[in-house]
Scaffold this motif. Structure first.
Motif, PDB file in Angstrom:
ATOM      1  N   PHE A 111       4.227  12.376  -9.148  1.00 17.18           N
ATOM      2  CA  PHE A 111       4.253  11.147  -8.361  1.00 17.18           C
ATOM      3  C   PHE A 111       3.768  11.365  -6.935  1.00 17.18           C
ATOM      4  N   PHE A 112       3.931  12.567  -6.412  1.00 17.66           N
ATOM      5  CA  PHE A 112       3.587  12.847  -5.021  1.00 17.66           C
ATOM      6  C   PHE A 112       2.453  13.864  -4.965  1.00 17.66           C
ATOM      7  N   VAL A 113       1.401  13.516  -4.224  1.00 14.62           N
ATOM      8  CA  VAL A 113       0.295  14.436  -4.008  1.00 14.62           C
ATOM      9  C   VAL A 113       0.495  15.072  -2.629  1.00 14.62           C
ATOM     10  N   PRO A 114       0.765  16.376  -2.572  1.00 23.31           N
ATOM     11  CA  PRO A 114       1.045  17.007  -1.283  1.00 23.31           C
ATOM     12  C   PRO A 114      -0.198  17.025  -0.402  1.00 23.31           C
ATOM     13  N   PRO A 115       0.003  17.141   0.906  1.00 20.22           N
ATOM     14  CA  PRO A 115      -1.136  17.078   1.834  1.00 20.22           C
ATOM     15  C   PRO A 115      -2.254  18.058   1.506  1.00 20.22           C
ATOM     16  N   GLU A 116      -1.919  19.262   1.034  1.00 21.20           N
ATOM     17  CA  GLU A 116      -2.948  20.259   0.763  1.00 21.20           C
ATOM     18  C   GLU A 116      -3.829  19.903  -0.431  1.00 21.20           C
ATOM     19  N   LYS A 117      -3.441  18.872  -1.202  1.00 22.57           N
ATOM     20  CA  LYS A 117      -4.255  18.445  -2.343  1.00 22.57           C
ATOM     21  C   LYS A 117      -4.935  17.094  -2.107  1.00 22.57           C
ATOM     22  N   ARG A 118      -4.712  16.484  -0.952  1.00 17.39           N
ATOM     23  CA  ARG A 118      -5.216  15.131  -0.730  1.00 17.39           C
ATOM     24  C   ARG A 118      -6.735  15.056  -0.752  1.00 17.39           C
ATOM     25  N   THR A 136      -2.704   0.949   0.692  1.00 16.85           N
ATOM     26  CA  THR A 136      -2.109   0.170  -0.395  1.00 16.85           C
ATOM     27  C   THR A 136      -2.384   0.795  -1.758  1.00 16.85           C
ATOM     28  N   SER A 137      -3.570   1.372  -1.961  1.00 11.21           N
ATOM     29  CA  SER A 137      -3.940   1.843  -3.295  1.00 11.21           C
ATOM     30  C   SER A 137      -3.250   3.143  -3.690  1.00 11.21           C
ATOM     31  N   ILE A 138      -2.949   4.006  -2.719  1.00 11.00           N
ATOM     32  CA  ILE A 138      -2.328   5.291  -3.065  1.00 11.00           C
ATOM     33  C   ILE A 138      -1.021   5.524  -2.308  1.00 11.00           C
ATOM     34  N   THR A 139      -0.403   4.437  -1.868  1.00  9.46           N
ATOM     35  CA  THR A 139       0.840   4.558  -1.102  1.00  9.46           C
ATOM     36  C   THR A 139       1.907   5.313  -1.867  1.00  9.46           C
ATOM     37  N   LEU A 140       2.086   4.970  -3.140  1.00  7.38           N
ATOM     38  CA  LEU A 140       3.135   5.609  -3.940  1.00  7.38           C
ATOM     39  C   LEU A 140       2.973   7.117  -3.970  1.00  7.38           C
ATOM     40  N   ASN A 141       1.738   7.592  -4.006  1.00  6.66           N
ATOM     41  CA  ASN A 141       1.475   9.013  -4.229  1.00  6.66           C
ATOM     42  C   ASN A 141       1.351   9.833  -2.955  1.00  6.66           C
ATOM     43  N   THR A 142       1.464   9.189  -1.801  1.00  2.34           N
ATOM     44  CA  THR A 142       1.340   9.925  -0.549  1.00  2.34           C
ATOM     45  C   THR A 142       2.605   9.831   0.303  1.00  2.34           C
ATOM     46  N   GLY A 143       3.684   9.360  -0.321  1.00  3.77           N
ATOM     47  CA  GLY A 143       4.975   9.309   0.364  1.00  3.77           C
ATOM     48  C   GLY A 143       6.089   9.587  -0.632  1.00  3.77           C
ATOM     49  N   HIS A 144       7.270   9.810  -0.121  1.00  6.70           N
ATOM     50  CA  HIS A 144       8.444  10.005  -0.975  1.00  6.70           C
ATOM     51  C   HIS A 144       9.223   8.693  -1.001  1.00  6.70           C
ATOM     52  N   TRP A 145       9.311   8.110  -2.192  1.00  5.28           N
ATOM     53  CA  TRP A 145       9.908   6.791  -2.356  1.00  5.28           C
ATOM     54  C   TRP A 145      11.100   6.855  -3.302  1.00  5.28           C
ATOM     55  N   ALA A 146      11.948   5.847  -3.195  1.00  2.00           N
ATOM     56  CA  ALA A 146      13.083   5.761  -4.111  1.00  2.00           C
ATOM     57  C   ALA A 146      12.611   5.504  -5.542  1.00  2.00           C
ATOM     58  N   MET A 147      11.550   4.700  -5.675  1.00  5.33           N
ATOM     59  CA  MET A 147      11.078   4.309  -7.002  1.00  5.33           C
ATOM     60  C   MET A 147      10.261   5.409  -7.671  1.00  5.33           C
ATOM     61  N   GLY A 195       8.491   4.394 -14.742  1.00  6.08           N
ATOM     62  CA  GLY A 195       8.081   5.009 -16.000  1.00  6.08           C
ATOM     63  C   GLY A 195       6.774   4.469 -16.523  1.00  6.08           C
ATOM     64  N   GLY A 196       6.365   3.285 -16.027  1.00  7.77           N
ATOM     65  CA  GLY A 196       5.181   2.629 -16.563  1.00  7.77           C
ATOM     66  C   GLY A 196       3.901   2.894 -15.811  1.00  7.77           C
ATOM     67  N   PHE A 197       3.982   3.531 -14.649  1.00  6.49           N
ATOM     68  CA  PHE A 197       2.801   3.825 -13.848  1.00  6.49           C
ATOM     69  C   PHE A 197       3.219   4.838 -12.785  1.00  6.49           C
ATOM     70  N   GLY A 198       2.260   5.253 -11.948  1.00 10.45           N
ATOM     71  CA  GLY A 198       2.614   6.011 -10.760  1.00 10.45           C
ATOM     72  C   GLY A 198       2.217   7.466 -10.743  1.00 10.45           C
ATOM     73  N   LEU A 199       1.994   8.085 -11.899  1.00  7.21           N
ATOM     74  CA  LEU A 199       1.599   9.488 -11.891  1.00  7.21           C
ATOM     75  C   LEU A 199       0.123   9.633 -11.530  1.00  7.21           C
ATOM     76  N   THR A 200      -0.218  10.741 -10.903  1.00  5.65           N
ATOM     77  CA  THR A 200      -1.600  11.164 -10.751  1.00  5.65           C
ATOM     78  C   THR A 200      -1.797  12.412 -11.599  1.00  5.65           C
ATOM     79  N   SER A 201      -3.044  12.684 -11.972  1.00  5.14           N
ATOM     80  CA  SER A 201      -3.298  13.831 -12.841  1.00  5.14           C
ATOM     81  C   SER A 201      -4.761  14.237 -12.736  1.00  5.14           C
TER      82      SER A 201
END
Length: 428
Positions: free
Chosen positions: A246-253, A275-286, A289-295
């Motif tokens: 869910f989280f892409v660390p800074p060294e992989k951005r 807006t497009s990659i907000t979920l993956n560049t911060g630590h969120w409560a959410m 299960g239906g979306f959100g992973l990067t790979s």
């Protein structure tokens, strides 16, 4: 090579007329995709501006038989699409969630026909929308039966999404509740979802939905571990999917692909990163299960190869073969005739978090594939499938929205199954 497959391959080339010739054609082994042909099809999309960037990886019998990457992962930064490009896979998160859930089923922790409310009491008192009264107020009735875990795994629970596909009478309430707000935990999600009515009686229709996010909370409640932690420990770490999360660390951005909006005139505008990659560049409560992973291609290919191997890869077992078979077998009752846009995926049914091909392609307009294959895709037009008959897996990445405006999935599928040198096709 059957006439049908030759025609399908020819159709793909016609769609991409004018694509650049390859400098160094590569020969295909008998029975596997022709790399030169697949290259030509994919490269044609970027050469003609129909896609900004595209990449794909195909394996057969566990061995790589095709890899290609063309165009840009980040056009504005001048960064090319590459094998290690990290992309937002959106709903291709769903099969990973399903595997996590079914690993607990294998342990006897729940039954598929258990009511969801047994584990998520926040959903115990949901009502079903039954129209409006004379004053325009919604009429709510009791469910004919409880929604079950099987329902949320196959999108027959009565749930939908807060989307344009919602009933107009209910969309405003869904938007206001905002169940998947990033500031919500999965427990908050359940409370918000429990305040909304179902759009139909459980089991009556197939509607894409919050069901897989419900699965994520089921994993969390049944396992006693945070959902993301369980997925990491049960799936990602054992399969060495080191670039998935869910989280892409800074060294992989600098490997994270931009997402583009396709305009009506066919041009692409970069979506705002905030807006497009907000979920993956911060630590969120959410942690949905239906979306959100990067790979990456290689990571997701490892997941697909595990499924192709009956739940095992490189000596690491994630699921039993019988469980993979259960997940990849259509369980949609023929009486469920209202299936939203699912028929647009081809002659398919639905298993547990996978569409399942039940019949061969019926027309030349339907993408190539084999009966028994199972697959899913993502909102930025990513795709994967597992073909047990041919022991084949395929992963396809691009990053644009809205979904399906460019027929690249069909062209890629047709190219994979054509297995012929384009020069051998009949003249156009």
């Amino acid at each position: 090579m059957s006439l049908r497959k030759l025609l399908m391959a020819a159709t793909a080339l016609v769609v991409l007329s004018g694509c650049a010739s390859l400098q160094e054609p590569r020969a295909a082994a008998p029975g596997v995709p022709n790399p030169a042909h697949v290259d030509q099809v994919l490269k044609g999309f970027t050469d003609t501006g129909k896609l900004v960037g595209v990449s794909a990886l195909v394996t057969e019998n566990g061995k790589e038989v095709y890899f290609g990457a063309f165009g840009a992962a980040d056009r504005e930064a001048g960064r090319k699409m590459a094998r290690d490009t990290i992309v937002s896979i959106y709903s291709m998160t769903k099969p990973i969630t399903g595997v996590a859930l079914m690993s607990l089923w294998e342990e006897g922790k729940f039954r598929l026909d258990d009511p969801v409310a047994k584990y998520i009491p926040e959903l115990a008192n949901v009502k079903v929308y039954a129209g409006t009264d004379a004053s325009g107020a919604p009429i709510l009735t009791a469910p004919n039966r409880p929604m079950t875990i099987r329902d949320v795994a196959r999108h027959t629970a009565g749930l939908t999404y807060c989307s344009k596909d919602n009933l107009p009478e209910l969309k405003a309430g869904c938007d206001a509740a905002n169940p998947l707000a990033l500031s919500h935990s999965l427990d908050d999600f359940a409370k918000a979802l429990g305040s909304l009515p179902l759009e139909y009686q459980p089991g009556e229709k197939w509607r894409y939905s919050f069901g897989v996010d419900v699965q994520a909370l089921l994993v969390q409640r049944i396992s006693g571990k945070p959902f993301a932690q369980y997925v990491q420990e049960k799936i990602l770490t054992p399969l060495h999917m080191t670039d998935t999360g869910f989280f892409v660390p800074p060294e992989k951005r600098d490997r994270l692909a931009a997402i583009y909006e396709r305009d009506e005139d066919g041009t692409f505008t970069r979506k705002i990163d905030d807006t497009s990659i907000t979920l993956n560049t911060g630590h969120w409560a959410m942690t949905p299960g239906g979306f959100g992973l990067t790979s990456t291609l290689d990571d997701y290919s490892r997941f697909a190869r595990m499924l192709a191997g009956g739940g095992e890869l490189d000596g690491v077992r994630i699921l039993k073969p019988a469980t993979v078979k259960l997940m990849s077998t259509s369980v949609l009752d023929p009486a469920v005739t209202e299936r939203s846009w699912l028929p647009s995926k081809g002659t398919v049914g639905f298993g547990i978090d996978f569409a399942v091909r039940t019949d061969p392609p019926q027309t030349a307009d339907e993408a190539a594939g084999e009966v028994g294959e199972f697959f899913w895709d993502g909102a930025a037009y990513t795709l994967f499938w597992v073909d047990p008959k041919n022991k084949l897996t395929a992963v396809f990445f691009t990053q644009y929205q809205p979904f399906g405006k460019v027929p690249a999935h069909k062209a890629f599928r047709d190219a994979v199954y054509a297995g012929v040198d384009p020069s051998a096709l009949p003249p156009q």
